[in-house]
Design a protein around this motif. Structure first.
Motif, PDB file in Angstrom:
ATOM      1  N   GLN A   1     -28.019  44.633  91.146  1.00  0.00           N
ATOM      2  CA  GLN A   1     -27.645  45.996  90.798  1.00  0.00           C
ATOM      3  C   GLN A   1     -26.859  45.899  89.483  1.00  0.00           C
ATOM      4  O   GLN A   1     -25.784  45.292  89.424  1.00  0.00           O
ATOM      5  N   LEU A   2     -27.410  46.483  88.447  1.00  0.00           N
ATOM      6  CA  LEU A   2     -26.806  46.395  87.122  1.00  0.00           C
ATOM      7  C   LEU A   2     -25.420  47.038  87.093  1.00  0.00           C
ATOM      8  O   LEU A   2     -25.209  48.100  87.664  1.00  0.00           O
ATOM      9  N   GLY A   3     -24.489  46.354  86.428  1.00  0.00           N
ATOM     10  CA  GLY A   3     -23.135  46.861  86.292  1.00  0.00           C
ATOM     11  C   GLY A   3     -22.272  46.644  87.511  1.00  0.00           C
ATOM     12  O   GLY A   3     -21.088  46.936  87.486  1.00  0.00           O
ATOM     13  N   VAL A   4     -22.844  46.108  88.602  1.00  0.00           N
ATOM     14  CA  VAL A   4     -22.104  45.911  89.854  1.00  0.00           C
ATOM     15  C   VAL A   4     -22.177  44.460  90.317  1.00  0.00           C
ATOM     16  O   VAL A   4     -21.166  43.845  90.598  1.00  0.00           O
ATOM     17  N   THR A   5     -23.402  43.918  90.409  1.00  0.00           N
ATOM     18  CA  THR A   5     -23.579  42.549  90.888  1.00  0.00           C
ATOM     19  C   THR A   5     -22.959  41.584  89.883  1.00  0.00           C
ATOM     20  O   THR A   5     -23.311  41.612  88.702  1.00  0.00           O
ATOM     21  N   PRO A   6     -22.012  40.748  90.341  1.00  0.00           N
ATOM     22  CA  PRO A   6     -21.395  39.799  89.418  1.00  0.00           C
ATOM     23  C   PRO A   6     -22.407  38.802  88.868  1.00  0.00           C
ATOM     24  O   PRO A   6     -23.331  38.387  89.569  1.00  0.00           O
ATOM     25  N   ARG A   7     -22.209  38.429  87.622  1.00  0.00           N
ATOM     26  CA  ARG A   7     -23.070  37.409  87.014  1.00  0.00           C
ATOM     27  C   ARG A   7     -22.723  36.049  87.587  1.00  0.00           C
ATOM     28  O   ARG A   7     -21.572  35.742  87.841  1.00  0.00           O
ATOM     29  N   LEU A   8     -23.762  35.239  87.754  1.00  0.00           N
ATOM     30  CA  LEU A   8     -23.573  33.856  88.166  1.00  0.00           C
ATOM     31  C   LEU A   8     -23.602  32.976  86.923  1.00  0.00           C
ATOM     32  O   LEU A   8     -24.255  33.327  85.933  1.00  0.00           O
ATOM     33  N   PRO A   9     -22.930  31.832  86.967  1.00  0.00           N
ATOM     34  CA  PRO A   9     -22.911  30.966  85.781  1.00  0.00           C
ATOM     35  C   PRO A   9     -24.304  30.550  85.310  1.00  0.00           C
ATOM     36  O   PRO A   9     -24.538  30.416  84.121  1.00  0.00           O
ATOM     37  N   ASP A  10     -25.234  30.354  86.241  1.00  0.00           N
ATOM     38  CA  ASP A  10     -26.576  29.891  85.875  1.00  0.00           C
ATOM     39  C   ASP A  10     -27.620  31.004  85.994  1.00  0.00           C
ATOM     40  O   ASP A  10     -28.800  30.749  86.158  1.00  0.00           O
ATOM     41  N   GLU A  11     -27.176  32.241  85.866  1.00  0.00           N
ATOM     42  CA  GLU A  11     -28.066  33.385  86.094  1.00  0.00           C
ATOM     43  C   GLU A  11     -29.188  33.511  85.075  1.00  0.00           C
ATOM     44  O   GLU A  11     -30.259  34.003  85.388  1.00  0.00           O
ATOM     45  N   GLY A  12     -28.958  33.114  83.862  1.00  0.00           N
ATOM     46  CA  GLY A  12     -29.954  33.314  82.819  1.00  0.00           C
ATOM     47  C   GLY A  12     -29.896  34.731  82.278  1.00  0.00           C
ATOM     48  O   GLY A  12     -28.929  35.455  82.503  1.00  0.00           O
ATOM     49  N   ALA A  13     -30.941  35.134  81.600  1.00  0.00           N
ATOM     50  CA  ALA A  13     -30.976  36.471  80.998  1.00  0.00           C
ATOM     51  C   ALA A  13     -31.053  37.530  82.086  1.00  0.00           C
ATOM     52  O   ALA A  13     -31.778  37.386  83.066  1.00  0.00           O
ATOM     53  N   ARG A  14     -30.300  38.605  81.891  1.00  0.00           N
ATOM     54  CA  ARG A  14     -30.331  39.750  82.808  1.00  0.00           C
ATOM     55  C   ARG A  14     -31.172  40.831  82.149  1.00  0.00           C
ATOM     56  O   ARG A  14     -30.911  41.237  81.020  1.00  0.00           O
ATOM     57  N   LEU A  15     -32.197  41.297  82.878  1.00  0.00           N
ATOM     58  CA  LEU A  15     -33.153  42.249  82.346  1.00  0.00           C
ATOM     59  C   LEU A  15     -32.991  43.593  83.055  1.00  0.00           C
ATOM     60  O   LEU A  15     -33.056  43.663  84.286  1.00  0.00           O
ATOM     61  N   GLY A  16     -32.796  44.643  82.279  1.00  0.00           N
ATOM     62  CA  GLY A  16     -32.614  45.973  82.832  1.00  0.00           C
ATOM     63  C   GLY A  16     -33.935  46.714  82.944  1.00  0.00           C
ATOM     64  O   GLY A  16     -34.520  47.083  81.923  1.00  0.00           O
ATOM     65  N   THR A  17     -34.403  46.901  84.170  1.00  0.00           N
ATOM     66  CA  THR A  17     -35.660  47.607  84.392  1.00  0.00           C
ATOM     67  C   THR A  17     -35.349  49.070  84.710  1.00  0.00           C
ATOM     68  O   THR A  17     -35.646  49.568  85.792  1.00  0.00           O
ATOM     69  N   VAL A  18     -34.724  49.724  83.760  1.00  0.00           N
ATOM     70  CA  VAL A  18     -34.264  51.105  83.910  1.00  0.00           C
ATOM     71  C   VAL A  18     -34.867  51.967  82.813  1.00  0.00           C
ATOM     72  O   VAL A  18     -35.194  51.475  81.734  1.00  0.00           O
ATOM     73  N   ARG A  19     -35.013  53.233  83.109  1.00  0.00           N
ATOM     74  CA  ARG A  19     -35.611  54.172  82.152  1.00  0.00           C
ATOM     75  C   ARG A  19     -34.656  54.476  81.011  1.00  0.00           C
ATOM     76  O   ARG A  19     -35.065  54.668  79.869  1.00  0.00           O
ATOM     77  N   ARG A  20     -33.355  54.539  81.314  1.00  0.00           N
ATOM     78  CA  ARG A  20     -32.373  54.898  80.290  1.00  0.00           C
ATOM     79  C   ARG A  20     -31.203  53.904  80.282  1.00  0.00           C
ATOM     80  O   ARG A  20     -30.834  53.389  81.343  1.00  0.00           O
ATOM     81  N   PRO A  21     -30.606  53.686  79.121  1.00  0.00           N
ATOM     82  CA  PRO A  21     -29.425  52.816  79.053  1.00  0.00           C
ATOM     83  C   PRO A  21     -28.261  53.438  79.838  1.00  0.00           C
ATOM     84  O   PRO A  21     -28.267  54.633  80.104  1.00  0.00           O
ATOM     85  N   PRO A  22     -27.260  52.634  80.183  1.00  0.00           N
ATOM     86  CA  PRO A  22     -26.121  53.177  80.923  1.00  0.00           C
ATOM     87  C   PRO A  22     -25.355  54.199  80.081  1.00  0.00           C
ATOM     88  O   PRO A  22     -25.141  53.998  78.885  1.00  0.00           O
ATOM     89  N   ARG A  23     -24.973  55.279  80.722  1.00  0.00           N
ATOM     90  CA  ARG A  23     -24.246  56.346  80.013  1.00  0.00           C
ATOM     91  C   ARG A  23     -22.793  55.961  79.823  1.00  0.00           C
ATOM     92  O   ARG A  23     -22.175  55.352  80.692  1.00  0.00           O
TER      93      ARG A  23
END
Length: 131
Positions: free
Chosen positions: A7-29
Motif C-alpha cells: 500500500q503506497l505511502g503506508v507500507t514501510p520500505r524494506l532495505p532490500d525492496e528494490g524499486a517501488r512502482l506506483g500502479t495508480v491513475r493519479r499521483p498522490p495529492r
C-alpha cells in the motif's frame, strides 16, 4: 528476488525492496513530486497498470460481490490489452532477477486492483514475496 505488493505511502520500505512502482491513475495529492520516494509512495509511476478513470470509479462504488466481480472482469480485460499485458510479462520476468514492489493507495487490499494485479502476476509466473 521477487515482487512485493504494497500500500503506497503506508507500507514501510524494506532495505532490500528494490524499486517501488506506483500502479495508480493519479499521483498522490498534496505531496511534492520530489518527495514521492522519500515518503514511501513510489520511485516510478506506472499508470498503465491502474484501472482507467471510469473503471476506477466503478471499483470504488462496488458495494457487493457481484459489482466487485464486474469490476474485476473489466480490469482483467483492460490488462489484457497489448501494452499492459507486455508490462505485466516484463515485471513477471524481472521478478526472478530483481526485487520490486508494486502498489496503490487503497486501504482494503481485497477491494483493490492490487489484489487482481497479484493474480495477474502469479498467472505469468512472477516470484511474489509475502510479508
Amino acid at each position: 528476488m521477487s515482487i512485493r505488493i504494497v500500500q503506497l505511502g503506508v507500507t514501510p520500505r524494506l532495505p532490500d525492496e528494490g524499486a517501488r512502482l506506483g500502479t495508480v491513475r493519479r499521483p498522490p495529492r498534496g505531496i511534492r513530486k520530489e518527495d514521492y520516494a522519500r515518503l514511501g509512495y513510489y520511485d516510478s509511476w506506472l499508470p498503465l497498470l491502474a484501472p482507467s478513470a471510469e473503471l476506477m470509479a466503478q471499483g470504488k462504488a462496488a458495494e457487493d460481490d457481484r459489482q466487485w466481480s464486474a469490476f474485476a472482469k473489466a480490469y482483467r480485460k483492460e490488462m489484457g490489452e497489448s501494452a499492459p499485458s507486455q508490462l505485466l510479462d516484463a515485471l513477471a520476468a524481472l521478478s526472478h532477477s530483481a526485487n520490486l514492489s508494486v502498489g496503490c493507495y487503497c486501504d482494503d487490499p481485497k477491494r483493490c486492483h492490487r489484489s487482481l494485479l497479484t493474480q495477474l502476476l502469479e498467472e505469468r509466473g512472477a516470484a511474489l514475496r509475502a510479508d
